[in-house]
Design an enzyme around this catalytic site. Structure first.
Site, mmCIF file in Angstrom:
data_model
loop_
_atom_site.group_PDB
_atom_site.id
_atom_site.type_symbol
_atom_site.label_atom_id
_atom_site.label_comp_id
_atom_site.label_asym_id
_atom_site.label_seq_id
_atom_site.Cartn_x
_atom_site.Cartn_y
_atom_site.Cartn_z
ATOM 1 N N TYR A 1 0.815 -1.214 0.000
ATOM 2 C CA TYR A 1 0.000 0.000 0.000
ATOM 3 C C TYR A 1 0.851 1.267 0.000
ATOM 4 O O TYR A 1 0.406 2.316 -0.454
ATOM 5 C CB TYR A 1 -0.895 0.038 1.240
ATOM 6 C CG TYR A 1 -2.134 -0.807 1.145
ATOM 7 C CD1 TYR A 1 -2.052 -2.200 1.142
ATOM 8 C CD2 TYR A 1 -3.390 -0.229 1.080
ATOM 9 C CE1 TYR A 1 -3.186 -2.981 1.077
ATOM 10 C CE2 TYR A 1 -4.532 -1.002 1.021
ATOM 11 C CZ TYR A 1 -4.420 -2.377 1.018
ATOM 12 O OH TYR A 1 -5.551 -3.136 0.949
ATOM 13 N N LYS B 1 3.519 -15.432 2.910
ATOM 14 C CA LYS B 1 3.769 -16.178 1.673
ATOM 15 C C LYS B 1 5.284 -16.390 1.591
ATOM 16 O O LYS B 1 5.963 -15.959 0.652
ATOM 17 C CB LYS B 1 3.211 -15.366 0.476
ATOM 18 C CG LYS B 1 3.248 -16.098 -0.855
ATOM 19 C CD LYS B 1 2.197 -17.190 -0.985
ATOM 20 C CE LYS B 1 2.363 -17.944 -2.302
ATOM 21 N NZ LYS B 1 1.495 -19.129 -2.410
ATOM 22 N N ASP C 1 -2.433 -18.743 1.039
ATOM 23 C CA ASP C 1 -3.415 -19.474 0.225
ATOM 24 C C ASP C 1 -4.081 -20.573 1.055
ATOM 25 O O ASP C 1 -5.307 -20.740 1.039
ATOM 26 C CB ASP C 1 -2.787 -20.019 -1.077
ATOM 27 C CG ASP C 1 -1.427 -20.676 -0.872
ATOM 28 O OD1 ASP C 1 -0.908 -20.658 0.259
ATOM 29 O OD2 ASP C 1 -0.879 -21.218 -1.855
ATOM 30 N N ASP D 1 -6.218 -7.284 4.482
ATOM 31 C CA ASP D 1 -7.380 -6.677 3.831
ATOM 32 C C ASP D 1 -8.279 -7.779 3.269
ATOM 33 O O ASP D 1 -9.488 -7.812 3.509
ATOM 34 C CB ASP D 1 -6.895 -5.744 2.707
ATOM 35 C CG ASP D 1 -8.050 -5.134 1.943
ATOM 36 O OD1 ASP D 1 -9.000 -4.677 2.594
ATOM 37 O OD2 ASP D 1 -8.002 -5.134 0.693
ATOM 38 N N ASP E 1 -12.139 -9.407 4.939
ATOM 39 C CA ASP E 1 -13.441 -9.443 4.260
ATOM 40 C C ASP E 1 -13.970 -10.885 4.264
ATOM 41 O O ASP E 1 -15.160 -11.127 4.499
ATOM 42 C CB ASP E 1 -13.317 -8.973 2.792
ATOM 43 C CG ASP E 1 -13.577 -7.474 2.625
ATOM 44 O OD1 ASP E 1 -13.260 -6.709 3.556
ATOM 45 O OD2 ASP E 1 -14.086 -7.069 1.558
HETATM 46 C C1 IPM Z 1 -10.342 -1.391 3.904
HETATM 47 C C2 IPM Z 1 -10.379 -0.907 2.469
HETATM 48 C C3 IPM Z 1 -9.176 -0.049 2.163
HETATM 49 C C4 IPM Z 1 -7.955 -0.944 2.317
HETATM 50 C C5 IPM Z 1 -9.169 0.641 0.792
HETATM 51 C C6 IPM Z 1 -10.417 1.411 0.543
HETATM 52 C C7 IPM Z 1 -7.958 1.518 0.640
HETATM 53 O O1 IPM Z 1 -10.513 -1.983 1.598
HETATM 54 O O2 IPM Z 1 -10.317 -0.556 4.816
HETATM 55 O O3 IPM Z 1 -10.354 -2.608 4.123
HETATM 56 O O4 IPM Z 1 -7.605 -1.706 1.401
HETATM 57 O O5 IPM Z 1 -7.327 -0.880 3.378
HETATM 58 MN MN MN Z 2 -10.871 -3.892 2.585
#
Ligand code: IPM
Ligand code: MN
Ligand code: NAD
Length: 356
Positions: free
Chosen positions: A147, A192, A225, A249, A253
């Protein structure tokens, strides 16, 4: 709490469903402060796409100054197709503002918990027996890696650099070890290392800290993975997970939907300077924005994390978490969980539960 020690909070509603879930979270914050005699002030500032629409900058100087002067920052969400299109023509990205905010606050450790609400295992896309008792914490490195590395972007070639220094790994891994010590004493470090040099450095830092300071903790190293697979196959085998920025990240999710929806997932981003950043982990959800149907639970639970981590108000944090659990347990569910309740109705019920 006295007037002099009032907590100064900056709220950044942002874009899409950001303002809707921020309103919900701030309404709950106001009620909990009354109930627990906490004195707070909340100032709203412009951020993300909404700020680009102003003077072209997703993180204007006045917003930055306010965030740096605050005790804690709350963020809704940023981004959307409108600004993606403008960025293709050379405009600024709302997401760049978010990265700059995290860097400015020095919030290198992002805590993303996932737990199932007892009795609501059926909300998970997985079989109920896989979800019972689910309670895991992802500690995501937040201010390094791909990032923030050098980036080159051309017509025919592009490059993103992944760079980590030992001290950046050590400070976030230490937070994960400490969290594991407070919980069940198990830490899974995800990398990884079979391919990436940064992952091999990561692994050696984890091993050094384990040997030198945290030998009471059970550590496993898992390749990313395989970890993505194991999160679905046997989520209960995880307690604390620590990993670098991009892997965290993606995996967070994935982990969030184990409990039913990304809309339930809160986060706290902490750093060395004491100021915390609190945000639901979801994005601006442009597909449902402006309809009063977004799930505000992740945002509301982020307020609980703020009270716990920035202000040491543990009872207030637990009261919010219990009120959300009771609301969900009553079957008050937003559309992402198969219900028909709107954002404001859900929030009203959480507030009613807080009063009872
Ligand atoms: C999160 C989001 C952000 C990230 C993006 C919007 C930059 O996906 O907060 O998880 O990848 O950190
Ligand atoms: Mn995210
Ligand atoms: P998203 O998280 O916004 O949405 C993914 C899916 O989950 C969508 O179907 C959405 O409707 C649903 N969803 C998300 N939050 C929900 C909620 N609270 N209640 C009910 N449903 C919810 O991810 P995306 O669509 O990939 O990204 C949209 C925009 O958000 C992009 O511009 C992205 O960069 C940005 N984003 C911002 C943040 C942030 O500000 N922290 C985080 C992630 C994505």
């Amino acid at each position: 709490m006295t007037e002099e020690s009032a907590c100064k909070i900056v709220a950044l509603p942002g874009d899409g469903i950001g303002p809707e879930v921020t309103d919900a979270a701030m309404a709950v914050l106001s009620v909990i402060c009354n109930r627990f005699d906490l004195t707070i002030s909340v100032d709203h500032h412009i951020f993300g796409g909404a700020a680009i629409d102003g003077d072209g900058d997703p993180f204007p100087d006045e917003t930055k100054e306010a965030c740096l002067a605050a005790d804690a920052v709350f963020l809704g969400a940023v981004g959307g197709p409108k600004w993606d299109a403008a960025a293709r023509q050379g405009g600024a990205r709302p997401e760049a503002g978010l990265l700059a905010l995290r860097k400015a606050l020095g919030t290198f450790a992002n805590l993303r918990p996932t737990r199932n609400v007892p009795g609501l295992e059926h909300l998970s896309p997985l079989r109920e027996e896989l979800i019972e008792g689910l309670d895991l914490l992802i500690v995501r490195e937040l201010t390094g890696g791909l990032y923030f590395g050098d980036r080159q972007e051309g017509q025919d070639v592009a490059e993103d650099t992944c760079r980590y220094e030992r001290h950046e790994i050590e400070r976030v891994v230490r937070i994960a070890f400490e969290a594991a010590r407070e919980r069940t004493g198990r830490l899974a470090s995800i990398d990884k290392a079979n391919v990436l040099a940064t992952s091999r450095l990561w692994r050696s830092v984890v091993d050094d800290l384990h040997r030198e300071e945290f030998s009471d903790i059970e550590v496993s190293h898992i390749l990313v993975d395989a970890a993505a697979m194991k999160l679905i196959q046997d989520p209960g085998s995880f307690d604390v997970i620590v990993t670098e920025n991009l892997f965290g990240d993606i995996l967070s999710d994935e982990a969030s939907v184990l409990a039913g929806s990304i809309g339930l997932a809160p986060s706290a981003s902490l750093g060395g300077k004491g100021r915390g950043l609190y945000e639901p982990i979801h994005g601006s959800a442009p597909d449902i924005a402006g309809q009063n149907i977004a799930n505000p639970a992740g945002a509301i639970l982020s307020v609980a994390m703020m009270l716990r981590h920035s202000f040491g108000s543990f009872e207030a944090a637990i009261a919010i978490e219990d009120a959300v659990d009771r609301t969900l347990a009553k079957g008050i569910l937003t559309a992402d969980l198969g219900g028909e309740v709107g954002t404001s109705e859900f929030t009203d019920e959480v507030i009613r539960q807080l009063a009872s």
